[in-house]
Design a protein around this motif. Structure first.
Motif, PDB file in Angstrom:
ATOM      1  N   CYS A  49       0.856  -1.186   0.000  1.00 22.38           N
ATOM      2  CA  CYS A  49       0.000   0.000   0.000  1.00 22.38           C
ATOM      3  C   CYS A  49       0.892   1.236   0.000  1.00 22.38           C
ATOM      4  O   CYS A  49       2.098   1.146   0.221  1.00 22.38           O
ATOM      5  N   PHE A  87       1.818   3.822  -7.971  1.00 20.89           N
ATOM      6  CA  PHE A  87       0.703   2.883  -7.988  1.00 20.89           C
ATOM      7  C   PHE A  87       1.063   1.609  -8.749  1.00 20.89           C
ATOM      8  O   PHE A  87       0.623   0.510  -8.379  1.00 20.89           O
ATOM      9  N   GLU A  88       1.852   1.719  -9.799  1.00 16.14           N
ATOM     10  CA  GLU A  88       2.313   0.533 -10.522  1.00 16.14           C
ATOM     11  C   GLU A  88       3.140  -0.364  -9.603  1.00 16.14           C
ATOM     12  O   GLU A  88       3.014  -1.589  -9.618  1.00 16.14           O
ATOM     13  N   ASP A 130       0.944  -2.243  -7.177  1.00 15.09           N
ATOM     14  CA  ASP A 130       0.292  -3.359  -7.868  1.00 15.09           C
ATOM     15  C   ASP A 130       1.211  -4.571  -7.955  1.00 15.09           C
ATOM     16  O   ASP A 130       0.747  -5.715  -8.017  1.00 15.09           O
ATOM     17  N   GLN A 131       2.515  -4.332  -7.960  1.00 14.81           N
ATOM     18  CA  GLN A 131       3.501  -5.413  -8.030  1.00 14.81           C
ATOM     19  C   GLN A 131       3.939  -5.894  -6.649  1.00 14.81           C
ATOM     20  O   GLN A 131       4.829  -6.738  -6.528  1.00 14.81           O
TER      21      GLN A 131
END
Length: 318
Positions: A36, A184-185, A188-189
Motif C-alpha cells: 500500500c 501505484f504501478e 500493484d507489483q
C-alpha cells in the motif's frame, strides 16, 4: 522470527527521538500494511524525516522499538538495507555522471554485476522514460527528469519497501502526476511505499494516512474515512466579499475554523448545531445579500486543521 506476507511491513511502538531538549519524535506508534501507499502528512519540523531515518536504520531512537520487514531496527539495519529503497527530497546522485553511469554505480553497490546489471539498468531506463537520456550528464537534467532518475535508482534493486521523503517538493504538477502513476504501478507489483508530503492532494492519493504534528501522530486512517469522521460540520460560503464575511463569522462562538479558497470560505462549526446554514447565512447575508451558503463534504485540509488545531476549548453551547 521471520516476517510473513501477512505481517505489517512496518510496526513501531513508542518510537521517540530527542535532540538535546528537542523531542523531534514523541512516543510514536505506527502500523503500515504491506502493498500500500502509506502517507505522512505534516508541516516542516513535525518529525516526518526523523521518523523515516529511524525506520531505515539510519538514526538510533532515543526510546521505543521498530520492526521493518521482519528486521529489528537499528540492530538489523544492515540486513534491512538490501530490502528497502530510500529517496530524499534533495537530489543525491552524482551530478557529474551520466544517467546510465549513476544507475550502474548504484547497481554495483547492491552487488549487481555483468549482464544482470545491464538488463536491470536498461529496464529502469525504459520504465522511467530515460532511455533517450541515458548518456546525459545528470547535473544538466530538469527537476522532473532528476526525480525520475532518483526513483529509478531507489528501485533498481527491486526493494520490498520504498521510503520517499517529500520526493515531489521541487517538481511541476505534470511530473508529480507521472511520479504517482509509477508509485501505484509498484504497489500493484507488491511494493510497500511510505511517502512523506505536505501537499494535500498527494496525501489524498494514499491508501492510508498519518497526520503528524510536533512529533506525534494526531490522526491515522483511510483519507475518505478521516474526512467522513471529521467531528465538525463544514459550511461553505460563496461570495465576492468573502474576506469581510470571514472576519464577521470568526466572531461567532460556534465557528471553530475558517479557511479561504478564492471567493469561497470553508467554515468548520460545531457538529451539534441544529441549523448551521441558518446561523452562518444570517451573518453572511448581512454583509452580502447574494452570498450562497451550503453544507459541503469535508476535504483533507479540514481534517488537517481539526487534527492539528482541534476544536477550541472555550467553545460552548452558545
Amino acid at each position: 522470527m521471520t516476517a510473513s506476507g501477512t505481517d505489517p511491513a512496518i510496526e513501531a511502538r513508542g518510537l521517540t527521538r530527542c535532540f538535546g531538549d528537542l523531542r523531534a519524535v514523541d512516543d510514536l506508534d505506527l502500523v503500515v500494511p504491506r502493498a500500500c501507499i502509506y502517507g505522512f502528512l505534516g508541516p516542516n519540523g513535525c518529525g516526518k524525516s526523523t521518523t523515516i531515518r529511524m525506520l531505515c536504520g539510519l538514526l538510533t531512537p532515543t526510546s521505543g522499538s521498530a520492526r521493518v520487514l521482519g528486521c529489528q531496527v537499528p540492530e538489523e539495519a544492515e540486513r534491512l538495507r538490501r530490502k528497502i529503497g530510500y529517496m530524499t527530497q534533495r537530489f543525491s546522485l552524482y551530478e557529474d555522471l551520466t544517467v546510465r553511469e549513476n544507475l550502474a554505480f548504484l547497481g554495483s553497490v547492491y552487488s549487481l554485476r555483468g549482464t544482470g546489471l545491464e538488463k536491470r539498468v536498461d529496464g529502469q531506463l525504459e520504465r522511467f522514460a530515460l532511455d533517450d537520456r541515458a548518456d546525459q550528464v545528470s547535473g544538466t537534467m530538469s527537476g522532473g527528469q532528476r526525480q525520475r532518475l532518483a526513483l529509478a535508482a531507489a528501485t533498481l534493486h527491486e526493494p520490498e519497501l520504498l521510503f520517499l521523503d517529500e520526493p515531489t517538493s521541487a517538481v511541476d504538477p505534470e511530473s508529480r502526476r507521472t511520479f504517482w502513476e509509477h508509485l501505484f504501478e509498484m504497489v500493484d507489483q507488491g511494493t510497500t511505499i511510505l511517502v512523506s508530503t505536505h501537499f494535500m492532494d498527494e496525501a489524498e492519493r494514499c491508501h492510508r494516512l498519518a497526520i503528524l504534528d510536533q512529533g506525534r501522530v494526531v490522526a491515522d486512517g483511510v483519507p475518505d474515512t478521516l474526512m467522513e469522521e471529521l467531528g465538525a460540520t463544514v459550511v461553505q460560503i460563496e461570495s465576492d466579499r468573502s474576506r469581510t464575511i470571514r472576519g464577521a463569522i470568526l466572531k461567532l462562538s460556534q465557528v471553530w475554523h475558517v479557511a479561504q479558497l478564492g471567493n469561497r470560505l470553508h467554515v468548520l462549526v460545531r457538529p451539534d448545531l441544529a441549523d448551521p446554514v441558518g446561523l452562518i447565512e444570517a451573518r453572511a447575508n448581512g454583509i452580502d445579500a447574494a452570498a450562497r451558503v451550503s453544507i459541503v463534504p469535508a476535504n483533507l485540509e479540514d481534517v488537517f486543521v481539526m487534527a492539528t488545531e482541534g476544536a477550541p476549548e472555550t467553545a460552548d453551547a452558545g
